[in-house]
Design a protein around this motif. Structure first.
Motif, PDB file in Angstrom:
ATOM      1  N   ARG A 574       0.826  -1.207   0.000  1.00  0.00           N
ATOM      2  CA  ARG A 574       0.000   0.000   0.000  1.00  0.00           C
ATOM      3  C   ARG A 574       0.865   1.264   0.000  1.00  0.00           C
ATOM      4  O   ARG A 574       0.588   2.229  -0.715  1.00  0.00           O
ATOM      5  N   ALA A 575       1.919   1.245   0.816  1.00  0.00           N
ATOM      6  CA  ALA A 575       2.789   2.416   0.916  1.00  0.00           C
ATOM      7  C   ALA A 575       4.098   1.992   1.548  1.00  0.00           C
ATOM      8  O   ALA A 575       4.201   0.923   2.158  1.00  0.00           O
ATOM      9  N   ALA A 576       5.121   2.838   1.410  1.00  0.00           N
ATOM     10  CA  ALA A 576       6.419   2.578   2.035  1.00  0.00           C
ATOM     11  C   ALA A 576       7.072   3.904   2.375  1.00  0.00           C
ATOM     12  O   ALA A 576       6.929   4.890   1.641  1.00  0.00           O
ATOM     13  N   ALA A 580       7.509   8.804  10.155  1.00  0.00           N
ATOM     14  CA  ALA A 580       6.992  10.176  10.034  1.00  0.00           C
ATOM     15  C   ALA A 580       6.314  10.381   8.688  1.00  0.00           C
ATOM     16  O   ALA A 580       5.251  11.017   8.594  1.00  0.00           O
ATOM     17  N   GLU A 581       6.935   9.866   7.616  1.00  0.00           N
ATOM     18  CA  GLU A 581       6.350  10.024   6.285  1.00  0.00           C
ATOM     19  C   GLU A 581       4.994   9.337   6.171  1.00  0.00           C
ATOM     20  O   GLU A 581       4.045   9.877   5.599  1.00  0.00           O
ATOM     21  N   LEU A 582       4.910   8.130   6.737  1.00  0.00           N
ATOM     22  CA  LEU A 582       3.659   7.361   6.613  1.00  0.00           C
ATOM     23  C   LEU A 582       2.555   7.959   7.470  1.00  0.00           C
ATOM     24  O   LEU A 582       1.381   7.926   7.085  1.00  0.00           O
ATOM     25  N   ASP A 586      -0.173   8.331   4.705  1.00  0.00           N
ATOM     26  CA  ASP A 586      -1.005   7.142   4.491  1.00  0.00           C
ATOM     27  C   ASP A 586      -2.028   7.023   5.616  1.00  0.00           C
ATOM     28  O   ASP A 586      -1.666   6.913   6.802  1.00  0.00           O
ATOM     29  N   VAL A 587      -3.307   7.023   5.270  1.00  0.00           N
ATOM     30  CA  VAL A 587      -4.355   7.042   6.280  1.00  0.00           C
ATOM     31  C   VAL A 587      -4.458   5.716   7.033  1.00  0.00           C
ATOM     32  O   VAL A 587      -4.799   5.697   8.222  1.00  0.00           O
ATOM     33  N   LEU A 588      -4.185   4.586   6.346  1.00  0.00           N
ATOM     34  CA  LEU A 588      -4.260   3.305   7.052  1.00  0.00           C
ATOM     35  C   LEU A 588      -3.170   3.224   8.111  1.00  0.00           C
ATOM     36  O   LEU A 588      -3.419   2.816   9.257  1.00  0.00           O
ATOM     37  N   TYR A 589      -1.948   3.610   7.747  1.00  0.00           N
ATOM     38  CA  TYR A 589      -0.862   3.581   8.730  1.00  0.00           C
ATOM     39  C   TYR A 589      -1.174   4.545   9.872  1.00  0.00           C
ATOM     40  O   TYR A 589      -0.914   4.245  11.041  1.00  0.00           O
TER      41      TYR A 589
END
Length: 615
Positions: A574-576, A580-582, A586-589
């Protein structure tokens, strides 16, 4: 935010070298397999047969010598010579029987030793999917119970059948010399009974095969219960588990009874055959004597030979029954030989390949599905830089542990590539792949033995200094100091004498002692308190300086400092990025982090999640 690289255009194609299982070869007839087990010992088995025949001959001569002794006593002649000869024959017969028994039993043990070695070799190397779908108790019963049946059939059974056949042939020749007509009568009766036996004997093989499967079910039931003894007792399930095992025992009992019925029927038929032959010969021979076509002495001699047949016929029938039991077990043993094994775990190239240090790890459009289930991975692509820490996070079922299994080649992906240091692991022997990787499982299994045995399990050449170092890193040194026997303390079956946290730290220490190039940690700090968790995080940080670390975590607090966090959802990346970035992107994280109080819940990311739904 760290971007997830797009997969190369060649990545979704099926992998050429990854068939799960080669086509199964044509089944070899069980009798041929049984003879194959006996073939290496054919010289000893032939010598054993000759001893049996010699002992039988010594027994046949004894009545004739006894007749001379009686004649000498009645005529007043000296009987010292015949008595000494009779005694010598008795001693010779006993000695030959004892020697034959020793040779036969020794050969029997050698046969079963080789069978069990072959089975153990294959069972330990079975592929993980095969092990996952078969109860361990059933596989173990093939090494213990089935091999014993084959052992008896391949040695004692073959000798008994050969002895019976040869003795019957010798008796038939002499019976033909006495009177061919009466031989025909005897042969007619025996052939009729033999035809009935040909229908019964195969049933013994089928019944034994069913009985052995039932015995395997009993072993599987016990393995299930004893392997989770504390769970069974804590839930008051002793009665239910006893009933489950009782059902398996009842099945084995019924299958055993079926085999016993056929064996009993065969024994009845063998006894009836001799009695029927005796009555037929007596009737026909009596008529011939009455008509003057046969001397009474010839009839008596022929009847004695008929009685003599009882022993070799019994030996033949018992040997055939034993062979049928062995043939029933051979089928189950041969099944193991057709199960797919990892044939490259002993590859000598593994030790020769040079270690590249802390290599990068890359997944390229990897796809995988467990048999009969939906896809677990649907095109995973990401890269782990060498000498860094990457955490895999996501909801349960996202495919995190599956990736670890693929990375160690426990399973093979349906498509895509997994590379270590730029080399597709499918082109490497499994032994080389696993030599470079250390894996700490979520359950942290500990082998029965001492603490030192467990530490040296994969690093037999580790020095005392190396052991002391990993004990300090995992904070096991204080535990060792408290134990009277220190490193030589027994941990019990599956490490039951250790706490969950101690088992987990021991598993991590074992992994670090290997000095791996890639370290896989599956929720490795789940059972640790805050102090030990902090210590383990420091140990992992130090390990990352010399190896690449990939870890699965549900507690995000343990991975906020990771170089990269990969967020998985439904078998996809989904994302990497960093923590801090996530949190920002990214809303799930962000939802996962807020649920664990790592960020506040009222920020705009949650509102975006509610409005837009999962991506």
């Amino acid at each position: 935010m760290t971007t997830v690289s797009a997969p190369p255009t060649t990545a979704g194609t099926p992998r050429p070298p990854a068939p799960a299982q080669p086509p199964e070869p044509p089944a070899t007839p069980p009798l041929r397999v049984l003879l194959r087990y006996a073939r290496p010992h054919r010289t000893v088995l032939l010598a054993t047969l000759l001893l049996v025949l010699a002992a039988s001959a010594a027994g046949l001569v004894q009545p004739l010598v006894a007749q001379h002794v009686l004649d000498g006593l009645s005529d007043g002649r000296g009987v010292l010579g015949p008595v000494l000869l009779l005694a010598a024959l008795v001693v010779l017969g006993a000695g030959l029987t004892g020697l034959q028994s020793w040779w036969q039993q020794r050969t029997s043990e050698r046969v079963v030793r080789q069978i069990r070695r072959d089975l153990v070799f294959r069972l330990i190397r079975l592929r993980v999917p095969e092990l996952d779908r078969r109860p361990p108790g059933d596989l173990i019963s093939r090494v213990t119970s089935d091999s014993a049946l084959v052992q008896n059939a391949a040695t004692e059974g073959l000798v008994m059948v050969s002895n019976g056949v040869l003795s019957i042939l010798g008796a038939v020749v002499l019976m033909g010399v006495v009177h061919p007509g009466l031989l025909g009568v005897t042969a007619g009766v025996l052939i009729a009974v033999a035809l009935v036996m040909t229908l019964v004997l195969p049933r013994i093989r089928e019944a034994v095969a069913r009985a052995q499967e039932s015995v395997g079910a009993v072993g599987a039931a016990l393995d299930r219960t004893l392997g989770a003894a504390r769970t069974v007792k804590a839930n008051g399930a002793e009665g239910r588990e006893t009933a489950r095992a009782g059902d398996a025992i009842e099945g084995a009992y019924r299958a055993g009874l079926a085999g016993a019925r056929y064996v009993a029927l065969v024994k009845v038929l063998s006894g009836v055959s001799i009695q029927a032959a005796f009555l037929a010969v007596l009737g026909v021979g009596g008529a011939l004597v009455a008509s003057g076509d046969l001397e009474a002495s010839a009839l008596i001699a022929f009847l004695l030979y008929v009685f003599y047949l009882a022993s070799p016929v019994g030996s033949l029938v018992a040997g055939l029954s034993m062979l049928q039991q062995g043939l029933g077990a051979v089928g189950r043993i041969e099944q193991v030989k057709h199960m797919p094994v990892e044939d490259d775990v002993d590859d000598p190239r593994a030790a020769a390949l040079a270690a590249p240090g802390a290599p990068p790890v890359e997944f390229r459009d990897v796809r995988f599905a467990y048999p009969g289930r939906a896809s677990a991975l649907r095109g995973i692509s990401y890269t782990v830089a060498g000498g860094t820490q990457t955490a895999l996070v996501g909801l349960s079922g996202a495919g995190k542990t599956t990736m670890f299994a693929l990375l160690q080649r426990f399973h093979e992906p349906a498509a895509g590539q997994i590379l270590i240091d730029g080399v597709d692991i499918a082109t490497l022997p499994r032994s080389e792949v696993r030599r470079r990787i250390a894996y700490v499982e979520q359950e942290s299994p500990v082998m029965a033995g001492t603490i030192e045995d467990n530490l040296r399990y994969a690093a037999t050449g580790a020095s005392d200094e190396d052991i002391a170092e990993v004990l300090g890193l995992t904070r096991l040194d204080s535990l060792i100091d408290r134990l009277p026997e220190g490193l030589r303390t027994e941990v019990g079956n599956r490490g039951v004498t250790l706490s969950g946290g101690e088992r987990q730290r021991l598993a991590i220490a074992r992994a670090l002692l290997r000095r791996p190039e890639v370290l896989l940690l599956d929720e490795a700090t789940a059972q640790l308190d805050a102090s030990n968790e902090r210590a383990l995080r420091e140990a992992v940080d130090q390990a990352a300086r010399r190896c690449t670390v990939i870890l699965i975590a549900h507690r995000l607090s343990t991975v906020t400092g990771a170089d990269q966090i990969v967020v998985l959802e439904h078998g996809l990346v989904r994302a990497a990025g960093t923590h801090a970035e996530l949190v920002e992107a990214d809303v799930l994280y962000r939802e996962l982090a807020s649920s664990q109080m790592l960020v506040s819940e009222g920020d705009e990311g949650i509102d975006a999640w509610a409005a837009d739904g999962p991506r």
